[in-house]
Design an enzyme around this catalytic site. Structure first.
Site, PDB file in Angstrom:
ATOM      1  N   GLN A 113       0.828  -1.212   0.000  1.00 31.99           N
ATOM      2  CA  GLN A 113       0.000   0.000   0.000  1.00 31.99           C
ATOM      3  C   GLN A 113       0.864   1.264   0.000  1.00 31.99           C
ATOM      4  O   GLN A 113       0.442   2.316  -0.499  1.00 31.99           O
ATOM      5  CB  GLN A 113      -1.008  -0.045   1.143  1.00 31.99           C
ATOM      6  CG  GLN A 113      -2.000  -1.196   0.883  1.00 31.99           C
ATOM      7  CD  GLN A 113      -3.156  -1.297   1.829  1.00 31.99           C
ATOM      8  OE1 GLN A 113      -3.205  -0.615   2.845  1.00 31.99           O
ATOM      9  NE2 GLN A 113      -4.114  -2.159   1.513  1.00 31.99           N
ATOM     10  N   ASP A 160      -4.581   5.950  23.107  1.00 32.60           N
ATOM     11  CA  ASP A 160      -3.924   5.746  24.406  1.00 32.60           C
ATOM     12  C   ASP A 160      -3.911   7.055  25.200  1.00 32.60           C
ATOM     13  O   ASP A 160      -4.139   7.072  26.414  1.00 32.60           O
ATOM     14  CB  ASP A 160      -2.489   5.247  24.183  1.00 32.60           C
ATOM     15  CG  ASP A 160      -2.459   4.078  23.217  1.00 32.60           C
ATOM     16  OD1 ASP A 160      -2.929   2.995  23.588  1.00 32.60           O
ATOM     17  OD2 ASP A 160      -2.009   4.271  22.073  1.00 32.60           O
ATOM     18  N   HIS A 188       2.602   1.820  20.447  1.00 35.60           N
ATOM     19  CA  HIS A 188       1.190   1.542  20.737  1.00 35.60           C
ATOM     20  C   HIS A 188       1.091   0.057  21.104  1.00 35.60           C
ATOM     21  O   HIS A 188       0.652  -0.779  20.319  1.00 35.60           O
ATOM     22  CB  HIS A 188       0.300   1.862  19.529  1.00 35.60           C
ATOM     23  CG  HIS A 188      -1.124   1.421  19.747  1.00 35.60           C
ATOM     24  ND1 HIS A 188      -1.946   1.988  20.687  1.00 35.60           N
ATOM     25  CD2 HIS A 188      -1.855   0.438  19.181  1.00 35.60           C
ATOM     26  CE1 HIS A 188      -3.118   1.381  20.676  1.00 35.60           C
ATOM     27  NE2 HIS A 188      -3.085   0.431  19.778  1.00 35.60           N
TER      28      HIS A 188
END
Ligand SMILES: NC(=O)C1=CN([C@@H]2O[C@H](COP(=O)(O)OP(=O)(O)OC[C@H]3O[C@@H](n4cnc5c(N)ncnc54)[C@H](O)[C@@H]3O)[C@@H](O)[C@H]2O)C=CC1
Ligand SMILES: O=C([O-])CC(=O)C(=O)O
Length: 332
Positions: A113, A160, A188
């Site tokens: 992508q 978060d 993350h």
């Protein structure tokens, strides 16, 4: 005069975050109530029918700001001319899986992508990677799209950040909108470091440090941190599905602040390409405190880092370096 529409790509748009996110974008939650949008939605062929159903619902919702919808399984068509790309497509974590387990499934998606975005997106397209492992997917995207400026590639740690604001507001019984300047450092993942050392609460007597108001360092250095680190897993346990509405909302917050700017005196957390600030190794996508203005983020400099924090910043950097190595080994 009416503004020209902005083209926003959402990959994985037939999935659960996609389903929560596209109506928010079409309502102006991401880019503002006076900004028309054209949605580009990408998914894979097995999800094509479901994707078409989402398109039908977007038509049925008659959103005034929505000026067009492209729903496709063709990555080139999806990426063509987009100004903002929110990369949600991928393989999500299931109960009992660590984010590392989903690595190999996702790095190959992000490699391909990256090339499509590089060739077909609008100049200066801003990219937000949501799909896990979010930091490392963003890094792969950056490495395989060398002509997209590194300042335009980011990953989502705003969820978060918002979770940390939520925990502080619950603990103190204050409005979440009165709490600011928490920081998510690093990955993350469960090694992220939610840091309240610079966070404040607006009170009738002025801004007060969170640490002073909470007055419980054992909680702030213990349970608070682990609750935020483990919140994604707790949601999976409760819903048997990973966070979706909160993730979609955080993606809107991330892009809105990036494009329209952060309020004076407020910083937010974004996963961005490290330039070595705070002695975080350069060349990782790492979550830092940032301010945004004129469509650009800047890492907040000069914050004091105590010994407890230093160890946590280093541990999550270490994990990201390992993930980077693992990602490269998956590419071979
Ligand atoms: N950074 C963050 O804060 C968060 C990240 N996540 C991550 O976001 C991602 C999406 O989560 P959900 O929407 O719950 O998952 P989901 O499984 O409901 O949706 C993912 C969608 O991506 C599609 N997809 C798979 N491969 C694709 C490809 N090559 N191109 C385009 N689309 C593709 C799937 O068909 C599916 O429709 C997961 O990786 C999840 O772990 C989830 C919550 C928070
Ligand atoms: O934990 C997960 O896999 C989903 C996620 O990223 C989150 O909710 O933070």
């Amino acid at each position: 005069m009416a503004k020209d529409p902005v083209r926003v790509l959402v990959t994985g748009a037939a999935g659960q975050i996609g389903y929560a996110l596209v109506p928010m974008i079409a309502r102006g939650v991401m880019l503002g109530p006076d900004q028309p949008v054209i949605l580009h939605m990408l998914d894979i062929p097995p999800a094509a029918e479901s994707l078409n159903g989402v398109k039908m619902e977007l038509v049925d919702a008659a959103f005034p700001l929505l000026k067009g919808v492209v729903a496709t399984t063709d990555v080139v068509e999806a990426c063509t001319g987009v100004n903002i790309a929110v990369m949600v497509g991928g393989f999500p974590r299931k109960e009992g899986m660590e984010r590392k387990d989903v690595m190999s499934k996702n790095v190959s998606i992000y490699k391909s992508q990256a090339s499509a975005l590089e060739k077909h997106a609008a100049a200066n397209c801003k990219v937000l990677v949501v799909a896990n492992p979010a930091n490392t997917n963003a890094l792969i995207l950056k490495e395989f799209a060398p002509s997209i400026h590194e300042k335009n590639i980011s990953c989502l740690t705003r969820l978060d950040h918002n979770r940390a604001l939520g925990q502080i507001s619950e603990r103190l019984g204050v409005q979440v909108s009165d709490v600011k300047n928490v920081i998510i450092w690093g990955n993350h993942s469960s090694t992220q470091y939610p840091d309240v050392n610079h966070a404040t609460v607006a009170t009738p007597a002025g801004e007060k440090p969170v640490r002073e108001l909470v007055a419980d360092d054992a909680w702030l250095n213990g349970e608070f941190i682990t609750t935020v680190q483990q919140r994604g897993a707790a949601i999976i346990k409760a819903r048997k599905l990973s966070s979706a509405l909160s993730a979609a909302s955080a993606a809107c917050d991330h892009i809105r602040d990036w494009v329209l700017g952060t309020p004076q005196g407020t910083f937010v957390s974004m996963g961005v390409y490290s330039d070595g600030s705070y002695n975080v190794p350069a060349g990782l996508i790492y979550s830092f405190p940032v301010t945004c203005g004129n469509g650009e983020w800047k890492i907040v400099q000069g914050l004091a880092i105590d010994e407890f924090s230093r160890k946590k910043l280093d541990a999550t950097a270490e994990e990201l370096s390992e993930e980077k190595a693992l990602a490269y080994s998956c590419l071979n």
